[in-house]
Design a protein around this motif. Structure first.
Motif, PDB file in Angstrom:
ATOM      1  N   ALA A   1      11.010 -12.324  -6.177  1.00 39.45           N
ATOM      2  CA  ALA A   1       9.577 -12.387  -5.898  1.00 39.45           C
ATOM      3  C   ALA A   1       9.027 -11.000  -5.591  1.00 39.45           C
ATOM      4  CB  ALA A   1       9.312 -13.337  -4.729  1.00 39.45           C
ATOM      5  N   ALA A   2       9.807 -10.187  -4.871  1.00 34.80           N
ATOM      6  CA  ALA A   2       9.368  -8.827  -4.555  1.00 34.80           C
ATOM      7  C   ALA A   2       9.270  -7.976  -5.818  1.00 34.80           C
ATOM      8  CB  ALA A   2      10.337  -8.183  -3.566  1.00 34.80           C
ATOM      9  N   MET A   3      10.272  -8.083  -6.690  1.00 37.43           N
ATOM     10  CA  MET A   3      10.230  -7.324  -7.936  1.00 37.43           C
ATOM     11  C   MET A   3       9.038  -7.740  -8.784  1.00 37.43           C
ATOM     12  SD  MET A   3      12.722  -5.108  -8.106  1.00 37.43           S
ATOM     13  CE  MET A   3      12.322  -4.792  -6.389  1.00 37.43           C
ATOM     14  N   ASP A   4       8.786  -9.029  -8.845  1.00 40.91           N
ATOM     15  CA  ASP A   4       7.647  -9.527  -9.640  1.00 40.91           C
ATOM     16  C   ASP A   4       6.327  -8.980  -9.095  1.00 40.91           C
ATOM     17  OD1 ASP A   4       9.124 -10.954 -11.479  1.00 40.91           O
ATOM     18  OD2 ASP A   4       8.972 -12.858 -10.399  1.00 40.91           O
ATOM     19  N   GLU A   5       6.203  -8.934  -7.780  1.00 43.09           N
ATOM     20  CA  GLU A   5       4.949  -8.459  -7.175  1.00 43.09           C
ATOM     21  C   GLU A   5       4.731  -6.976  -7.463  1.00 43.09           C
ATOM     22  OE1 GLU A   5       2.834  -8.268  -2.761  1.00 43.09           O
ATOM     23  OE2 GLU A   5       4.305  -9.826  -3.229  1.00 43.09           O
ATOM     24  N   ILE A   6       5.788  -6.188  -7.342  1.00 48.44           N
ATOM     25  CA  ILE A   6       5.659  -4.751  -7.589  1.00 48.44           C
ATOM     26  C   ILE A   6       5.354  -4.483  -9.058  1.00 48.44           C
ATOM     27  CG2 ILE A   6       6.909  -2.565  -7.599  1.00 48.44           C
ATOM     28  CD1 ILE A   6       8.407  -3.573  -5.106  1.00 48.44           C
ATOM     29  N   ILE A   7       6.065  -5.167  -9.945  1.00 51.41           N
ATOM     30  CA  ILE A   7       5.837  -4.990 -11.382  1.00 51.41           C
ATOM     31  C   ILE A   7       4.403  -5.380 -11.750  1.00 51.41           C
ATOM     32  CG2 ILE A   7       6.457  -5.893 -13.665  1.00 51.41           C
ATOM     33  CD1 ILE A   7       9.364  -6.097 -12.590  1.00 51.41           C
TER      34      ILE A   7
ATOM     35  N   VAL B   1       6.341  -1.241   1.116  1.00 50.17           N
ATOM     36  CA  VAL B   1       6.473  -1.711   2.500  1.00 50.17           C
ATOM     37  C   VAL B   1       5.809  -3.075   2.666  1.00 50.17           C
ATOM     38  CG1 VAL B   1       5.794  -1.276   4.886  1.00 50.17           C
ATOM     39  CG2 VAL B   1       6.737   0.572   3.511  1.00 50.17           C
ATOM     40  N   ARG B   2       4.603  -3.250   2.095  1.00 49.26           N
ATOM     41  CA  ARG B   2       3.931  -4.551   2.201  1.00 49.26           C
ATOM     42  C   ARG B   2       4.770  -5.650   1.555  1.00 49.26           C
ATOM     43  NH1 ARG B   2      -0.677  -1.688   0.553  1.00 49.26           N
ATOM     44  NH2 ARG B   2      -0.490  -2.601  -1.545  1.00 49.26           N
ATOM     45  N   THR B   3       5.360  -5.333   0.423  1.00 55.47           N
ATOM     46  CA  THR B   3       6.185  -6.322  -0.272  1.00 55.47           C
ATOM     47  C   THR B   3       7.436  -6.647   0.535  1.00 55.47           C
ATOM     48  OG1 THR B   3       5.389  -5.457  -2.396  1.00 55.47           O
ATOM     49  CG2 THR B   3       7.341  -6.851  -2.441  1.00 55.47           C
ATOM     50  N   ALA B   4       8.071  -5.618   1.083  1.00 53.31           N
ATOM     51  CA  ALA B   4       9.282  -5.835   1.875  1.00 53.31           C
ATOM     52  C   ALA B   4       9.005  -6.662   3.121  1.00 53.31           C
ATOM     53  CB  ALA B   4       9.893  -4.492   2.262  1.00 53.31           C
ATOM     54  N   GLN B   5       7.814  -6.528   3.680  1.00 54.15           N
ATOM     55  CA  GLN B   5       7.462  -7.304   4.876  1.00 54.15           C
ATOM     56  C   GLN B   5       7.401  -8.804   4.594  1.00 54.15           C
ATOM     57  OE1 GLN B   5       3.871  -4.851   5.880  1.00 54.15           O
ATOM     58  NE2 GLN B   5       4.661  -5.039   7.952  1.00 54.15           N
ATOM     59  N   LYS B   6       7.264  -9.175   3.333  1.00 51.77           N
ATOM     60  CA  LYS B   6       7.199 -10.591   2.967  1.00 51.77           C
ATOM     61  C   LYS B   6       8.583 -11.188   2.758  1.00 51.77           C
ATOM     62  CE  LYS B   6       2.785  -9.798   0.591  1.00 51.77           C
ATOM     63  NZ  LYS B   6       2.088  -9.823  -0.712  1.00 51.77           N
TER      64      LYS B   6
END
Length: 239
Positions: free
Chosen positions: A68-74, A94-99
């Motif tokens: 999910a984190a990779m998808d959000e960043i991409i 950082v925002r993505t990692a916080q999730k």
């Protein structure tokens, strides 16, 4: 057939959700398959229908969060290539990692979770590629090549400094305590810090930014493919 697939998906989702809550509450070492099955409202055998062991279930769970984190960043970089600029990518990461609550538990200290996620050589390599140090090591040379970071300082030093900044802000922004008085937007402080640290004095043009974004998206897609492979390997039955 579609109803059967939907039923399998719902059961698997309940098992994953229950496992996540139990691991977050009690730690990976104390959670049992029996507890997971009771919390999910399924039989113990149903858990083993999807995952061969508790270890495989937890690895698959963490991989799904990472996916999910990779998808959000991409998606963010694809929508706006300017997000690859360091002062914008750092807050995005950082925002993505916080999730990722399991990721935060890992960094805050859960030795059993760390053991489960790194006991297989392939898994160790994958998670090593997704930590902040590896991200900085992989991404900054691409940005440097396209002129998106300053060239008056050694690349190794900038990489080390950016890694330290990311780790510090990730730990601070994930802490329960609120930001100190006068700091209304910690992400903006992070962006300004990174801009001061590595942004070039003259911003690059759109062509250079787009070229860097294309390479970085390809890098993240490679990691995403490896995460999908881990999910496939961790399951017996695909929901």
């Amino acid at each position: 057939m579609s109803q059967l697939v939907e039923l399998h998906s719902r059961k698997a989702a309940r098992i994953l959700d229950s496992a996540r809550e139990l691991v977050l509450d009690h730690g990976a070492g104390k959670v049992t398959v029996s507890e997971i099955s009771r919390a999910a409202g399924v039989g113990k055998g149903t858990v083993y229908l999807y995952w061969p062991s508790k270890e495989d279930l937890i690895r698959g769970l963490f991989a799904r969060d990472l996916l999910a984190a990779m998808d959000e960043i991409i998606a963010a970089i694809t929508a706006d290539p300017a997000d690859v600029r360091p002062s914008r990518m750092a807050p995005l990461i950082v925002r993505t990692a916080q999730k990722l609550p399991l990721g935060q538990r890992l960094h805050s200290g859960d030795p059993e979770l760390l053991r489960l996620l790194t006991q297989e050589p392939g898994d160790r390599d994958l998670y090593a590629r997704t930590n902040p140090a590896a991200m900085a090591n992989a991404v900054l040379p691409i940005l440097h090549r396209h002129g998106l970071i300053r060239d008056d300082r050694p690349l190794a030093g900038q990489t080390y400094a950016l890694h330290a900044v990311l780790i510090g802000f990730l730990a601070t922004m994930s802490a329960p305590a609120a930001a100190p008085p006068g700091v209304d937007d910690p992400a903006a402080v992070l962006a300004d810090t990174v801009a001061t640290l590595v942004d070039p004095p003259d911003p690059p043009g759109e062509r250079a930014t787009a070229a860097a974004a294309e390479e970085i998206v390809a890098l993240f897609r490679g990691i995403r493919d490896a995460v999908l492979d881990l999910i496939d390997r961790s399951q017996v039955l695909q929901p």
